[in-house]
Design a protein around this motif. Structure first.
Motif, PDB file in Angstrom:
ATOM      1  N   PHE A 286       0.851  -1.188   0.000  1.00 33.59           N
ATOM      2  CA  PHE A 286       0.000   0.000   0.000  1.00 33.59           C
ATOM      3  C   PHE A 286       0.887   1.239   0.000  1.00 33.59           C
ATOM      4  CE2 PHE A 286      -2.461  -3.405   1.780  1.00 33.59           C
ATOM      5  CZ  PHE A 286      -3.757  -3.201   1.322  1.00 33.59           C
ATOM      6  N   GLY A 287       0.346   2.322  -0.518  1.00 34.64           N
ATOM      7  CA  GLY A 287       1.060   3.593  -0.528  1.00 34.64           C
ATOM      8  C   GLY A 287       0.224   4.668   0.136  1.00 34.64           C
ATOM      9  N   VAL A 288       0.885   5.596   0.816  1.00 37.23           N
ATOM     10  CA  VAL A 288       0.200   6.712   1.472  1.00 37.23           C
ATOM     11  C   VAL A 288       0.911   8.002   1.082  1.00 37.23           C
ATOM     12  CG1 VAL A 288      -0.555   7.742   3.641  1.00 37.23           C
ATOM     13  CG2 VAL A 288      -0.449   5.252   3.426  1.00 37.23           C
ATOM     14  N   LEU A 289       0.151   8.958   0.593  1.00 42.44           N
ATOM     15  CA  LEU A 289       0.668  10.295   0.299  1.00 42.44           C
ATOM     16  C   LEU A 289       0.236  11.223   1.420  1.00 42.44           C
ATOM     17  CD1 LEU A 289       1.915  12.478  -1.541  1.00 42.44           C
ATOM     18  CD2 LEU A 289      -0.304  12.625  -2.703  1.00 42.44           C
ATOM     19  N   LEU A 290       1.210  11.855   2.044  1.00 40.83           N
ATOM     20  CA  LEU A 290       0.941  12.730   3.185  1.00 40.83           C
ATOM     21  C   LEU A 290       1.397  14.142   2.837  1.00 40.83           C
ATOM     22  CD1 LEU A 290       2.285  10.345   5.969  1.00 40.83           C
ATOM     23  CD2 LEU A 290      -0.116  10.818   5.464  1.00 40.83           C
ATOM     24  N   PRO A 291       0.509  14.993   2.338  1.00 47.17           N
ATOM     25  CA  PRO A 291       0.916  16.361   1.984  1.00 47.17           C
ATOM     26  C   PRO A 291       1.075  17.232   3.222  1.00 47.17           C
ATOM     27  CG  PRO A 291      -1.421  16.048   1.545  1.00 47.17           C
ATOM     28  CD  PRO A 291      -0.889  14.719   1.985  1.00 47.17           C
ATOM     29  N   GLY A 292       2.011  18.172   3.126  1.00 43.98           N
ATOM     30  CA  GLY A 292       2.183  19.171   4.183  1.00 43.98           C
ATOM     31  C   GLY A 292       2.874  18.670   5.429  1.00 43.98           C
ATOM     32  N   VAL A 293       3.562  17.524   5.353  1.00 43.20           N
ATOM     33  CA  VAL A 293       4.264  17.008   6.536  1.00 43.20           C
ATOM     34  C   VAL A 293       5.723  16.775   6.186  1.00 43.20           C
ATOM     35  CG1 VAL A 293       2.173  15.911   7.406  1.00 43.20           C
ATOM     36  CG2 VAL A 293       3.760  14.593   6.013  1.00 43.20           C
ATOM     37  N   ASP A 294       6.588  16.871   7.204  1.00 46.21           N
ATOM     38  CA  ASP A 294       8.001  16.593   6.982  1.00 46.21           C
ATOM     39  C   ASP A 294       8.296  15.138   7.348  1.00 46.21           C
ATOM     40  OD1 ASP A 294       8.079  16.483   9.762  1.00 46.21           O
ATOM     41  OD2 ASP A 294       8.890  18.508   9.975  1.00 46.21           O
TER      42      ASP A 294
END
Length: 767
Positions: free
Chosen positions: A411-419
């Protein structure tokens, strides 16, 4: 091809073609002049020029058909029709042009009518060559276009038509001309629609020329009906123009099939709608000034409108299907999550170029030991588990990011706005969520996962780099069993790429037969003779040299290649066993089986077939499995092992003592030998704990009716201790290192010679 033909043609042919085009152009100019100011020209001059133009046009089209192979059949048909039309004109001018009341019908009318079937056949031939497979939409477009064109043509040809008051044949001919023109008009526009509204020069010029000819016929029919038909009028001008355009079309360079493209989707959608609107206007128009709308025209217009309605419904269905296909192309069927393509598009969209790289993180989640679940409980349970994992992860991700299934158990997770640090904390929470048990009917499963995290801009500013670093970090987490690993952006992140490279090289190596076997002897301790060997696989890599099992077997197992690999090992081992037996060396050969091999219900049948093909008795083959494999799915493993044992094959538990040893499994499993791991055997002569384990395991094996094989025997002292404890077989460097077949054969012969010499010496000393 056409250019080459014209270049190789003689000078007179090129000159004749040019002269013909000039004559046609001259006829156009002359007809226009006569139309404007010379209505009383001499009929012989007018008829002779007209005859010459018709014959010249037919001859030029026939010359094109004779000299150029491509589309030859269509242009032969067209030239035949033009010759028939020209013959009719010559006949009429020669016999009837000076008569005040020429006969009707006459042979000239039959020749003129003969033009139509040949012209229709030529158009259909060109269409067949260019468009052999037609969709339902294309057929509907053709129907709409043909019906609309025929409707308008019928208005022109049938308005005011009263038929003939003469004989039956005169009535038939009077009807035949307008009907033929109506059919031709419908076919021309319909053929263009069927061709996908293609704008190929040959096609467009031919349709234009034939369309102008039909228009001229319509004008002539109208003028005749109202008594305004005059020689040298607009009809003559348009007939001349039509012939010139048809000749130019014939001599165009044929466009290669690869360059023939239908019109754009917008044009293909707009034109049928325009034709349908035109048909509607035709039905709703005010025809009181010219009489009633012909019934045939109304029916044809209604047919065009009905076709347009069906076409619209079909278009709506196609649009829905395209939207559904687009959704399916970006959605995983099993979990209904976005798939890899959709995920990569989302990452690319989030990384749109700007003055400052956006802050975001990418995480790749891979379930640990998922293949074992599939092998043990079946794919149905595995698929249901993936659905439950997807639901739980989707709840955990929530609105923080985008979750996708990348394939398999990944599975893949895209987490925008996080370092990077924030992403690591978030993904650690995913592990906590996944570790709660999953209930699948009567089965309760615990799932662990390995997660790799890469962040922008620290680890890359494009999707491929971020995905590669996240994938490498995931493998690091799996190797170190750390759960979550953060990409470093350094050389270590190339490990994922190296794994993939090695895996692809292994696939190619299996195809090229790069596997080889080394054999390590197994000695009967009491007799001091070699009874068998264990086959140990090596990979003869073309650039890295000899690669040992630890360097490729885990990859092969993970990638599902163990079936192919084991097959090759079995074939090589049995072939070598047969060769040794033929050479007088009676040896058994042991081959290791993996977890995936023991899930293959076809394995016993394959082994039986291989034994038969190589002529090796079943008792000469030993198969070794690890106890960890047995515990994962004991029921299926027991069934397959029992079938192998019934064939006469001897079975052994390899690496005993390193897994989850259980006396209950040993009691139930159909195995013949225990093979104690080298970790206990190597130091049994110096370490009391190791000695106690080895001694008790030997007694356990004997009490269960099994033989004991000790691997890792490194010294004579260790061999002596094993002999004291009645251990059955020994394997290790003290006996012999693994060797290639040729070297081992020499060693085996030397050992047999030494044993024979020792036996002879003992016999002499005793006597």
């Amino acid at each position: 091809m056409v250019r080459a033909t014209l270049t190789r043609g003689s000078t007179w042919l090129r000159a004749g073609f040019g002269l013909g085009v000039l004559l046609l152009a001259a006829q156009v100019v002359m007809s226009f002049a006569v139309t404007q100011a010379w209505a009383d020209r001499h009929p012989i001059l007018d008829g002779g020029l007209q005859d010459g133009v018709y014959l010249l046009a037919a001859a030029l089209v026939a010359a094109r058909a004779a000299l150029i192979r491509e589309d030859r059949g269509a242009w032969l048909l067209m030239s035949t029709g033009l010759f028939a039309y020209a013959a009719g004109t010559v006949y009429w001018v020669a016999l009837f042009s000076r008569m005040d009341h020429p006969p009707f019908p006459s042979p000239a009318d039959a020749l003129w009518l003969a033009y139509y079937p040949f012209a229709l056949a030529a158009v259909l031939r060109l269409l067949w060559v260019r468009q052999r497979r037609l969709s339902a939409a294309a057929w509907l477009d053709g129907l709409i276009a043909a019906a609309c064109a025929a409707a308008f043509a019928s208005v022109i040809f049938l308005t005011g038509f009263a038929g003939s008051t003469g004989s039956r044949w005169s009535a038939v001919i009077s009807v035949a001309f307008p009907v033929a023109d109506i059919v031709l008009a419908g076919l021309l526009l319909g053929a263009w629609a069927l061709s996908g509204w293609r704008t190929e020069r040959v096609w467009m010029l031919l349709l234009t020329g034939m369309g102008i000819n039909s228009a001229a016929n319509g004008i002539h029919a109208f003028q005749t009906a109202v008594g305004m038909s005059l020689p040298g009028g607009w009809a003559d001008l348009l007939w001349s123009v039509a012939l010139a355009v048809i000749v130019v079309a014939a001599w165009q360079r044929p466009q290669p099939a690869t360059e023939r493209r239908p019109a754009s989707a917008v044009v293909g959608a707009v034109l049928p709608a325009v034709l349908a609107c035109a048909s509607l206007l035709l039905l709703l128009g005010d025809w009181r000034s010219v009489g009633a709308l012909p019934q045939v025209s109304g029916l044809l217009a209604a047919l065009a409108i009905a076709g347009a309605i069906v076409r619209m419904l079909l278009t709506v269905r196609v649009v829905e299907a395209l939207a559904d296909a687009r959704h399916q192309a970006r959605t995983d069927d099993l979990t209904e999550l976005p798939n890899r393509r959709s995920f990569l598009e989302a990452v690319d969209h989030s990384l749109d170029p700007g003055p400052v790289a956006p802050a975001l993180a990418v995480a790749i989640i891979d379930l640990d030991r998922f293949k074992d679940i599939n092998d043990s409980f079946g794919h149905r349970v595995g698929d249901r588990l993936l659905q439950l994992v997807a639901e739980r992860l989707a709840e955990a991700v929530g609105s923080v990011g985008t979750l996708a299934r990348l394939g398999g158990d990944e599975f893949g997770v895209l987490l925008p706005g996080v370092d990077a640090e924030q992403a690591q904390q978030i993904t650690t929470g995913f592990l906590t969520v996944l570790r709660r048990p999953f209930h699948l009917g009567q089965i309760g499963l615990h799932v662990d996962a390995s997660i790799g995290v890469a962040a922008c801009p620290a680890h890359g500013v494009d999707s491929s780099t971020l995905m590669r670093h996240a994938d490498s970090a995931m493998y690091q987490a799996k190797d170190h069993q750390s759960g979550v690993a953060l990409a470093t952006g350094g050389p270590d992140d190339d490990s994922g790429r190296q794994r993939l490279t090695t895996l692809e090289e292994l696939r190619a190596g299996l195809d090229r037969g790069e596997l080889t076997l080394h054999y390590q002897p197994q000695m009967l301790i009491a007799e001091g003779v070699v009874a068998g060997v264990e086959a140990l696989v090596r990979w003869n890599h073309p650039s890295r040299g000899l690669v040992y099992p630890d360097g490729f077997l885990p990859l092969a197992e993970h990638a599902g290649l163990m079936g192919r690999l084991t097959t090759q090992v079995l074939e090589m081992a049995l072939a070598q066993c047969r060769a040794w037996n033929d050479d007088g060396l009676a040896l058994t050969v042991a081959v290791n089986l993996s977890a995936s091999n023991l899930q293959d219900c076809d394995l016993p049948g394959y082994v039986a077939d291989a034994l038969l093909r190589h002529g090796v008795p079943a008792h000469s083959l030993h198969l070794e499995v690890t106890e960890e494999i047995l515990i994962r799915d004991a029921a299926r493993t027991t069934e397959i092992l029992a079938e192998l044992r019934r064939m006469g094959i001897r079975l052994a538990v390899d690496d005993y003592g390193t897994g989850y040893s259980s006396l209950a499994y040993l009691q139930a499993l159909p195995v013949d030998d225990l093979k104690l791991d080298r970790a206990f055997v190597t130091h049994c002569d110096t370490d009391p704990r190791s000695a106690a384990i080895v001694k008790s395991t030997v007694e356990l094996a004997h009490n269960l009716g099994m033989r004991m094989i000790a691997e890792g025997v490194e010294s004579e002292a260790g061999l002596d201790r094993l002999r004291q404890w009645d251990c059955d077989l020994a394997q290790g460097y003290h006996v012999s290192r693994p060797q290639a077949p040729q070297q081992l054969t020499t060693w085996l012969r030397q050992q047999a010679s030494d044993v024979a010499h020792t036996d002879d010496h003992t016999t002499v000393a005793t006597s």
